[in-house]
Every structure is written in structure tokens, then in C-alpha cells.
Design an enzyme around this catalytic site. Structure first.
Site, PDB file in Angstrom:
ATOM      1  N   ARG A 117     117.507 -41.291  65.576  1.00  0.00           N
ATOM      2  CA  ARG A 117     119.017 -41.510  66.067  1.00  0.00           C
ATOM      3  C   ARG A 117     119.170 -42.426  66.223  1.00  0.00           C
ATOM      4  O   ARG A 117     120.794 -43.474  66.724  1.00  0.00           O
ATOM      5  CB  ARG A 117     119.127 -40.298  67.386  1.00  0.00           C
ATOM      6  CG  ARG A 117     118.304 -38.105  67.503  1.00  0.00           C
ATOM      7  CD  ARG A 117     119.261 -38.465  66.286  1.00  0.00           C
ATOM      8  NE  ARG A 117     118.584 -38.356  64.769  1.00  0.00           N
ATOM      9  CZ  ARG A 117     119.055 -37.877  64.181  1.00  0.00           C
ATOM     10  NH1 ARG A 117     120.239 -37.849  64.200  1.00  0.00           N
ATOM     11  NH2 ARG A 117     117.990 -38.084  63.142  1.00  0.00           N
ATOM     12  N   LYS A 172     123.428 -37.535  54.562  1.00  0.00           N
ATOM     13  CA  LYS A 172     123.835 -36.186  53.732  1.00  0.00           C
ATOM     14  C   LYS A 172     125.018 -35.518  54.320  1.00  0.00           C
ATOM     15  O   LYS A 172     125.808 -34.982  53.871  1.00  0.00           O
ATOM     16  CB  LYS A 172     122.161 -34.984  54.174  1.00  0.00           C
ATOM     17  CG  LYS A 172     120.773 -35.525  53.881  1.00  0.00           C
ATOM     18  CD  LYS A 172     119.527 -35.154  54.384  1.00  0.00           C
ATOM     19  CE  LYS A 172     120.071 -35.353  55.701  1.00  0.00           C
ATOM     20  NZ  LYS A 172     119.134 -36.251  56.342  1.00  0.00           N
ATOM     21  N   THR A 173     125.333 -35.487  55.569  1.00  0.00           N
ATOM     22  CA  THR A 173     126.436 -34.816  56.440  1.00  0.00           C
ATOM     23  C   THR A 173     127.777 -35.011  55.581  1.00  0.00           C
ATOM     24  O   THR A 173     128.412 -34.867  55.365  1.00  0.00           O
ATOM     25  CB  THR A 173     126.128 -34.775  58.086  1.00  0.00           C
ATOM     26  OG1 THR A 173     125.140 -34.350  58.374  1.00  0.00           O
ATOM     27  CG2 THR A 173     127.389 -34.505  58.903  1.00  0.00           C
ATOM     28  N   GLN A 228     112.869 -33.177  59.466  1.00  0.00           N
ATOM     29  CA  GLN A 228     113.109 -32.879  60.789  1.00  0.00           C
ATOM     30  C   GLN A 228     113.187 -31.401  60.846  1.00  0.00           C
ATOM     31  O   GLN A 228     114.277 -30.926  61.557  1.00  0.00           O
ATOM     32  CB  GLN A 228     114.942 -33.289  60.246  1.00  0.00           C
ATOM     33  CG  GLN A 228     114.440 -35.710  60.503  1.00  0.00           C
ATOM     34  CD  GLN A 228     116.516 -35.878  59.961  1.00  0.00           C
ATOM     35  OE1 GLN A 228     116.848 -35.250  60.760  1.00  0.00           O
ATOM     36  NE2 GLN A 228     116.370 -36.099  59.158  1.00  0.00           N
TER      37      GLN A 228
END
Ligand code: ATP
Ligand code: MG
Length: 764
Positions: free
Chosen positions: A617, A52-53, A271
Site C-alpha cells: 500500500r 490493474k484498477t 493478494q
């Protein structure tokens, strides 16, 4: 002969895929669609690590590279300043110098502050307004409650502070509060107090964090011409981590997006971890309703984690009922299963983590590839202690942040007061720091007089210093202090601000105060002051520096070198590391006591999302640990493994035994032989007995203490000297003050000075 210009001929004859810019190359079709759908509203709703980022960064580069907008016409909102820097960097890599800054790329707060500075007068502020931090905010609330005669024990400033935040997160100004909100504080006075608080801020020419966005909303709503200005300005709007926007941020975006309509938001409902701060996951769920005709793109391939890590995280999150549900897959190796370890206590856990990091680096891994993610910042200390002892390089991200330390706040207060004489909070903070003989009574007198005359305290102090309202030593001291202030203000014109800071700290006697201080922290504080002057020097002006300080969130710090990262799970959002440790998975720690006591299912589900964020993560390895005994706020408690451990699918997670209990979670029935004396009493073959043994240990209070001390020290004579560092089961770490045979007097770091029996402590 063709009349098509040469340049067009070339492009027309080239096959489509060869004309594709490099930056689009590695994207999958869905990612690419999200990058290329530049016009109209777009929502990218996808799980962790699906890019996404990356889509957002590439999209930004694409808009610039194709000439759709210039850098100052794009508004990009990211979650932290660090993320903003990263984004700038990545865009720069794609399009080079054409980036030219990207002035509107930042956090909600930093962008809102920029806008507010330009139009401050529209909400009756000056553009030089100060941004208060939580400490200042509490001080101000306290003053107001005192002045209004409200019982602070019953109605605490902190409580009012959190109500304020809540209202501001929802974009509610005092006049918008409803009848029921009034009664949330001080018997129906909530609304009046809120109004008073806002008035005080205005007099101080200050804002709190919540005001930044709320004032933006007020400005936009009351001044259509100003809003129109930004409509013309922002041709494209990009938002990362959209699931964590609160109502106020959402309204702000919606107003701004009305201009071009080109709004692209990316996020993941699984999230959403800021509900406690007013985030509304519903914002993401109703995107299509708010922006009709929106393109919704889903990304399903995870590029970050191994199959086991992804499997463990996905399995865990299915226990949440309120979620959209998503498919995630990876082509990555299965890798190793998520490891679950049980340890005796926090110290053993820190040892375990440090050992694992050392073997990781021995095998060629970098320290920077490792992260320890904790639920609450108090958990960090044990790791820090261990890392320091081993000389293992680490950095704390979001711990007690640098700018929150007392000496740094004091220094800032001096600088603020020099810059803005009306800054009463700064005045109060330093008027008698270092001690000048201006006592609390004098300060109260000045404060009361200033309040009723509606003038800044510095001015009132000046007036009073010339009268008999203040006498004797206080009067002389006040005179000196005011003259110092005037001199520094004059010097500010001609000097660099970092040099001025150094000079002020010296001339005010502040540095000397710490130099003469004999406490163990004094040296560290002096170092911090040096570091402060250094960091000021990196900014062109004092204003730029102070702006930076008030905006760096506790999630931010400069990157440097090859260090292990230690941070809270909240701070880890959006980041990734090859090796991730997730310690403290125990009931009441994670999920937290608070989430268990208050908030019901919704809170628990937010904790579970936080666990999901934590596991996802990790790129290569994730290690979860829990302990049997935990020192929480200076008291030993026997704790149970987190329910989240039970929820990990056995296919993707396993317990290992060499360092601790092996019987954790479903499918973890096999137990190996315990390896040391402690575990001999817990050699039960199953999960249930493990828990039973824990609770009986809790009942055997002094026995446990004695047991542990004897076990560790058996055979060793207990001889202690003054200054020795020791550890006591109940009181934690401390330094021996006096040793008298078996009787020791120990100054414990947390519990204070205590007399204890020598065999109850161990050396550290
Ligand atoms: P989070 O939900 O945690 O914020 P995200 O969806 O924003 O995650 P990114 O951080 O953008 O995911 O990407 C995760 C990792 O996958 C990064 O290392 C990124 O470089 C990589 N990645 C993303 N897309 C691709 C791709 N098409 N090819 C190769 N690697 C990719
Ligand atoms: Mg991301």
C-alpha cells in the site's frame, strides 16, 4: 477527386498515434492491450500497484467513448462502495457527462440487491424486503434455536451463523446440503435448521447478506427468461479484485457472462485475503479453463512503490509456496528501506507512530498521506487515544462502524417498523427500549403466539392488547406504543423522513432516555443520533436511506478532509498512501493466533498475503513495528516479533534504534545502546537474547509491574485524586474512584473496579 467524406479523410490521413485518445496515452503497451481487448474473455493477472484498477477504469471509459455500449449496459463489480465511487469519478473525468450514472457499477452485494428487488417474487419475497445485518441475523438464529429447544451453550448461534455464511458463500440452499453437512450442527439437524431459518426470513420478508447473491442464482437458474434479460442487458462485464470472489459470486458471474462473453477480470493471487470468508483463489487460476480462448495479460511494472518497498514485499511473499509467481519491477527511486522498529508496548508504539506522523507533516506532508494499517480492530484504540491526545486529525475506516452502534440500530429499528409492520426483529428490539414496562415474559408470549399463528408480532400484539392475555401496566404500555406506531405511520405520508425520524426519537422517549443517562457515553450517543438524522436527510426517501445503510460495508465511509487513515489491513485493499505504518507485527497478533491454531499452512499463507498487501500500500515509506509487551483483551502478554519480520530481505529492510530495540530480523545484528531504563535489562547484542529476555520478563509477572511503575514514578510522590486517569500494567486504563494513601480504588475501562497499590499505576 476523392469521394471519401471529409471526416473520414481527416482520420485516414492522420498518423495512427495522433488519433489515439488522450486516455490511452500514459498506458504501457500491456495495459493498453488490456484496455483495447474489449471483446471476449480477458484476465489481467498482475502484482500490486501495476495498474490493474487503472486498466479497468480506462477500459470502461474506452467502451463508452467508442460507443460500444451505453452506461446501463456495463456491469462493473468493485470491492467496496468507495472503490465504485472512485471508479465513477475517474470515468467521468475521462468521458465527462456521458457517464450518466452507470447504474450497474457497485459491489457484488449492491448489484445483487438491485436485481433481487426487481424479481423478488420469484423467490417468494416482496420487493420491499429488508436486508438483515449480522446482529439481526444472530437474533433470528437465537430465536430459532430456542424455539427448537437446542442447547445454545453447546450449539452457539454464532457458530450456526458462520455455517450459514459458509453454505451461502458456496451457493448452497438447504436442499443442496449433503449428508455430511447435516452433521455439522446440533446432532444432524443442521439442514432442518437451515430450512427453518430460510422460512423465517421469508415470513419476515427479509434477506441476510449471503441471500442476496444466492437468491440471484436461484432466480437465474429457475427462470431462463430472466437470465436472458440480463444477457441482453450486460454487454460488458468488468470485475476488480477477482482473486477474492467466493464460489457463489463466481457462479453468478459465470452465468451472467454467458450472454455477451465479454468478461474482463483483474486480480492478483498474492493478494487473496478473504479465504476465511469463502473466497476461492482457484477461481482466478482456472479462468482460462472456464473461458476458453481467454486473453491473459500480465503487467509487471509497478507504478506505485519505491524499489525498496517493492523488494521487501516481493521478498516476503516468496515464502509462500502456493502461488503462481510473478515478476515485478519499478523504475522508481530505491527510496528508503522499509523500517522495522521494536517498542516496549502498545502505548510506546502509538507514540512512535504519532511522532513519525508529526515529523512527516512538519516536513510538508499531509495527514491524508498517512495510513496506519492494523491486523485487528482492537489494535486501533491505542492509536486513537494518542491521536486524540495530540489533536491529530484521523478517521477510522472499518472500526466499529457508525451504523453498528446500539443507538443507531435502535433508531433504525423504529424506522423499519414504521415502514414495515411485519419486521419482527425491529419490533423485538424496541418494544421495551426505552423501558415501557413491557417485560421479557410479555415479549416472549407475543413472540410464541405470533409464531404459531404465522403472523407478524405487531399484529399479534395488537390482538393481544385487547384481551386479558396481557394485563396491567404492560397492557396499557403496549396500547400506547401501538397507537404511537399508527400515528407515525400516518405522519410518514406527509413528512420528510429525516424530520419523522427526529419526531419518533423524541416522542418515543428514546432521546430522553439518553439525555437522562449518566454514563460517559451518553453524550456521544446523542451526537450520533443527530448525525444519523443529518445523514438520513441526504437521501430522498427512507427506503433509499435504509438500502444504503444495509449495503455500506464496514470498509466504507465518506471521505473528508486532511486526516490520517486508521484501518484494518483487509480494508486497505486497493488503496495507496505515501506513508504506511504497519504496527503489531508480533506472533499471535500478526500472524493471528487463530491462523496459527487453525488452518495450518493455508491460513498462514493467507496471513502472509495480508502482509504483502500491507507493505504494497506504501508509495514512499513503510514502517513496520512490533512490541515486547502487549495488552491483549485486558491481559498483559509478552510477545515475540512476527516471523514475517524475519522473512523481510535485509537488502530492503532495516531496523532503526532511536525509539526501541534495534535487533530485529535477519541482518539486523547491530544494536545500539538502549536509551532508557527499561532497555537496560535488555541490552543483549542479539536477536536471541532479546527473545530470551522477553520470556524471562513474562515470568517475572509482579516484578515487571512493580518495576515499570517504580521506574516511571521514581522520585515522584504518588498522590492521586478522584477522577484522575491512570494506567496499570495489568488492568490497563482506568479512572481513580477513591484514593486512600497507597490504596487506590480504580474503575478500569476493561477490567472493572479494582483495588490497587498506588505505586503500580502511572498517570496518563
Ligand atoms: P492493487 O493490486 O494494489 O489493487 P493495482 O494493480 O490496481 O494495485 P492501480 O491502483 O491501478 O494498481 O495503480 C497503482 C498506481 O500506479 C496508481 O497510482 C496509478 O495511478 C499508477 N499507474 C498505473 N498505471 C500507470 C501508468 N501507466 N503510468 C503512470 N502511473 C500509473
Ligand atoms: Mg487495484
Amino acid at each position: 477527386m476523392s469521394s471519401i467524406p471529409l471526416s473520414q479523410q481527416a482520420s485516414a490521413s492522420a498518423p495512427a498515434d495522433l488519433r489515439q485518445p488522450r486516455y490511452l496515452e500514459g498506458l504501457n503497451p500491456e495495459q493498453r492491450a488490456a484496455v483495447e481487448a474489449t471483446e471476449g474473455p480477458v484476465l489481467v493477472l498482475a502484482g500490486a500497484g501495476t495498474g490493474k484498477t487503472r486498466v479497468l477504469t480506462t477500459r470502461l471509459a474506452h467502451i463508452l467513448a467508442t460507443g460500444r455500449a451505453r452506461p446501463f449496459e456495463i456491469l462493473s463489480v468493485t470491492f467496496t462502495n468507495k472503490a465504485a465511487r472512485e471508479m465513477k469519478h475517474r470515468v467521468g473525468q475521462i468521458i465527462g457527462e456521458a457517464v450518466e450514472g452507470l447504474p450497474w457499477l457497485g459491489t457484488f452485494h449492491s448489484i445483487a440487491a438491485q436485481i433481487l428487488r426487481r424479481h423478488a417474487e420469484l423467490v417468494d419475497l416482496k420487493s420491499s424486503f429488508t436486508i438483515l445485518d449480522t446482529d439481526d441475523q444472530l437474533r433470528l438464529i437465537k430465536q430459532i434455536l430456542q424455539a427448537e429447544g437446542i442447547d445454545e451453550k453447546r450449539w452457539t448461534p454464532r457458530h450456526f451463523g458462520s455455517l450459514l455464511d459458509g453454505w451461502k458463500n458456496r451457493g448452497l440452499t438447504p436442499d443442496m446440503l449433503g449428508e455430511e453437512d447435516k452433521w455439522t450442527f446440533a446432532d444432524g439437524r443442521a439442514k432442518d435448521l437451515y430450512a427453518l431459518y430460510q422460512q423465517r426470513l421469508q415470513v419476515l420478508n427479509a434477506c441476510d447478506f449471503g441471500d442476496l447473491l444466492m437468491h440471484n442464482l436461484t432466480i437465474f437458474k429457475n427462470n431462463p427468461d430472466v437470465l436472458a434479460l440480463y444477457h441482453r442487458r450486460f454487454r460488458y462485464l468488468l470485475v476488480d479484485e477477482y482473486q477474492d470472489t467466493n464460489v457463489c459470486q463466481y457462479l453468478w458471474l459465470r452465468l451472467l457472462a454467458r450472454g455477451s462473453g465479454n468478461l474482463c477480470c483483474v486480480g492478483d493471487d498474492d493478494q487473496s485475503i478473504y479465504g476465511w470468508r469463502g473466497a476461492e483463489v482457484d477461481n482466478i487460476l482456472r479462468f482460462e479453463k472456464d473461458f476458453p480462448g481467454a486473453t491473459v495479460i500480465r503487467l509487471e511494472r509497478n507504478y506505485r512503490s519505491t524499489a525498496h518497498i517493492l523488494g521487501a514485499a516481493s521478498g516476503l511473499i516468496t515464502a509462500n509456496r502456493s502461488r503462481l509467481g510473478k515478476t515485478l519491477w519499478t523504475e522508481d527511486d530505491p527510496g528508503e528501506k522499509v523500517q522495522v522498529r521494536g517498542l516496549w508496548d502498545g502505548e510506546a508504539e502509538a507514540r512512535f507512530v504519532a511522532d513519525e506522523i508529526e515529523s512527516w507533516t512538519r516536513a510538508g506532508g499531509e495527514h491524508a498521506g498517512c495510513a496506519v494499517l492494523v491486523r485487528a480492530s482492537w489494535q486501533m484504540r491505542a492509536f486513537e487515544d494518542r491521536f486524540i491526545m495530540l489533536g491529530l486529525p484521523y478517521k477510522v475506516i472499518g472500526g466499529p462502524r457508525f451504523f453498528e452502534r446500539a443507538e443507531i440500530r435502535d433508531a433504525h429499528a423504529y424506522m423499519r417498523l414504521v415502514r414495515a409492520p411485519e419486521d419482527d426483529l425491529a419490533f423485538e428490539r424496541i418494544i421495551n427500549t426505552p423501558k415501557r414496562g413491557i417485560g421479557e415474559t410479555t415479549v416472549q408470549k407475543i413472540a410464541a403466539a405470533a409464531r404459531s399463528a404465522r403472523m407478524p408480532m405487531t399484529e399479534m400484539a395488537r390482538a393481544m392488547a385487547g384481551t386479558d392475555e396481557i394485563r396491567g401496566k404492560a397492557r396499557t404500555a403496549l396500547g400506547v406504543f401501538l397507537r404511537d406506531l399508527d400515528r407515525w405511520r400516518d405522519q410518514a405520508e406527509a413528512m420528510r423522513h429525516d424530520e419523522l425520524a427526529e419526531l419518533i426519537l423524541d416522542e418515543s422517549g428514546y432521546t430522553a432516555m439518553w439525555r437522562e443517562d449518566k454514563s460517559p457515553q451518553a453524550a456521544g450517543r446523542l451526537d450520533n443520533l443527530k448525525e444519523l438524522v443529518r445523514s438520513m436527510g441526504q437521501f430522498d426517501t427512507l427506503e433509499a436511506y435504509l438500502e444504503h445503510v444495509s449495503l455500506v460495508s464496514d470498509l466504507d465511509r465518506e471521505e473528508s478532509g486532511d486526516e490520517v487513515s486508521l484501518m484494518t489491513l483487509h480494508a486497505a485493499k486497493g488503496l495507496e498512501f505515501p506513508l504506511v505504518f504497519l504496527p503489531g507485527w508480533e506472533e499471535t497478533v500478526f500472524p493471528s493466533q487463530r491462523s496459527l491454531d487453525e488452518g495450518g499452512t493455508a491460513s498462514l499463507e493467507e496471513e502472509r498475503r495480508l502482509a504483502y498487501v500491507g507493505i504494497t500500500r506504501a508509495r514512499e515509506r513503510a514502517m513496520i513495528s512490533f512490541t515486547a509487551n502487549r495488552m491483549i483483551f485486558g491481559r498483559w502478554q509478552s510477545v515475540l516479533p512476527s516471523r514475517f519480520i524475519d522473512e523481510l530481505p535485509a537488502d530492503h529492510a532495516e531496523a532503526k534504534s532511536e525509539t526501541g530495540y534495534s535487533n530485529a530480523g535477519p541482518g539486523f545484528e547491530g544494536v545500539s545502546e538502549p536509551t532508557d531504563a527499561f532497555r537496560s535489562s535488555y541490552d543483549s547484542p542479539g536477536w536471541k537474547r532479546f527473545k530470551a529476555a522477553q520470556s524471562s520478563a513474562a515470568r517475572r509477572d509482579p516484578g515487571v509491574i512493580e518495576g515499570k511503575a517504580t521506574l516511571i514514578d521514581s522520585g515522584k510522590p504518588s498522590r492521586w485524586n478522584r477522577g484522575d486517569r491512570v494506567f496499570h500494567m495489568k488492568f490497563g486504563y482506568g479512572t481513580v474512584k477513591l484514593a486512600d494513601g497507597e490504596k487506590l480504588t480504580v474503575a478500569f475501562d476493561k477490567a472493572g473496579e479494582k483495588k490497587v497499590v498506588a505505586s503500580f499505576v502511572e498517570g496518563v
